[in-house]
Scaffold this active site. Sequence first.
Site, PDB file in Angstrom:
ATOM      1  CB  THR A 148       0.511   3.933  -6.061  1.00 15.85           C
ATOM      2  OG1 THR A 148      -0.013   2.574  -5.834  1.00 15.85           O
ATOM      3  CG2 THR A 148       1.244   4.983  -6.780  1.00 15.85           C
ATOM      4  CG  MET A 170      -2.439  -0.526   0.304  1.00 15.64           C
ATOM      5  SD  MET A 170      -2.897  -0.605   2.292  1.00 15.64           S
ATOM      6  CE  MET A 170      -3.548  -1.966   2.207  1.00 15.64           C
ATOM      7  N   PRO A 171       2.063   0.776   0.184  1.00 12.19           N
ATOM      8  CG  PRO A 171       4.482   0.884   0.683  1.00 12.19           C
ATOM      9  CD  PRO A 171       2.767   0.102  -0.285  1.00 12.19           C
ATOM     10  CE1 TYR A 172       1.695  10.254  -3.127  1.00  9.87           C
ATOM     11  CE2 TYR A 172       1.312   8.953  -5.021  1.00  9.87           C
ATOM     12  CZ  TYR A 172       1.626   9.441  -4.779  1.00  9.87           C
ATOM     13  OH  TYR A 172       1.607  11.273  -6.034  1.00  9.87           O
TER      14      TYR A 172
END
Lengths: 69, 69, 69, 69, 69, 69
Positions: free
Chosen positions: B41, B1-3
């Site tokens: 992402t 889930m990191p951006y």
Amino acid sequence: MPYVNIKITDEGVTREQKKQLIAGVTEVLQKTLGKNPKTTTVVIDEINVDNWGMGGLPVPEFRETLKQS
Amino acid sequence: MPYVNIKITDEGVTREQKKQLIAGVTEVLQKTLGKNPKTTTVVIDEINVDNWGMGGLPVPEFRETLKQS
Amino acid sequence: MPYVNIKITDEGVTREQKKQLIAGVTEVLQKTLGKNPKTTTVVIDEINVDNWGMGGLPVPEFRETLKQS
Amino acid sequence: MPYVNIKITDEGVTREQKKQLIAGVTEVLQKTLGKNPKTTTVVIDEINVDNWGMGGLPVPEFRETLKQS
Amino acid sequence: MPYVNIKITDEGVTREQKKQLIAGVTEVLQKTLGKNPKTTTVVIDEINVDNWGMGGLPVPEFRETLKQS
Amino acid sequence: MPYVNIKITDEGVTREQKKQLIAGVTEVLQKTLGKNPKTTTVVIDEINVDNWGMGGLPVPEFRETLKQS
């Protein structure tokens, strides 16, 4: 080390004006917090008016409503 | 889930280099935090050098000062 | 001069892991684009899981759906 | 006063769709938090697919892997 | 309508200094681009020094290297 | 794949309201652009009112001016 991101609408901002924005904002950080200009980053994003919304409308339509009010 | 958002100056970064940036940063997150690459992402913003300020100057002028120092 | 912003969920990332993220991402930029580590900024934002949405749900609920699928 | 930044891939989003995004997101903030549309800012960034990474790959390659899985 | 995001390290910035940052940056945008202060948004993010990297190191370690150089 | 960042003032937004923001914004992207909720990221940043400026003032003072006008 500060990082400043300025988002403005893409409406013909000149190179000279960008220079002034960068210099002015850097100076504010230096005067207010003693930040070193050499490690102060300023990034200017110019956004298409159709991609910028206010009052639930794209900027051109929003400005129309302001004229009529 | 990191951006992850990478802002770099717009100076001819090739598609292959962008691929390497995306792969490399995703791998760092996977190795360091065990993050799933499939939900990681990475967005690369390429900024015009006139829109990027350092030392209170746009990048071209800032680089000039570095040459002279 | 690159600026990298990493947003991750706030789930006990250790100081050592943050060090590795900073070092790893800086290295990717150096190896890929020859960027100078000394002027590469990396900022890590840790976001509460209730403030992070995926699949239209906050992360805790989203993860529940993944368990059940 | 809310500020909403929407990052999407640059794949032919029409002006009408941008209008709907701005109106829709502004309405969500008004209904959910009672925020005044007149001071709600929405900025849409359209990102080149080569500059957007998922699964450690640029979007075009990532989508290829999805087709083959 | 400008939106300005200032990221600084979380090192005891006072309320008064934040007021000066907000006023100063807003004034730069007004003087340089004639932007209306009433629709100029400034958001200050204070980042933990362990979450801010320079030179491939968290800020505390980076500053140590500067002392020794 | 969209990434949406919502910045609001830190004034007691409940978990339920955050759920509604996430669901609502994700739905707008699905309805408007056909985006897959499962790969739509929404991140909510709650900003201290002293760190948010409008009209050249921190929010509390700005609101005072609105009361008096």
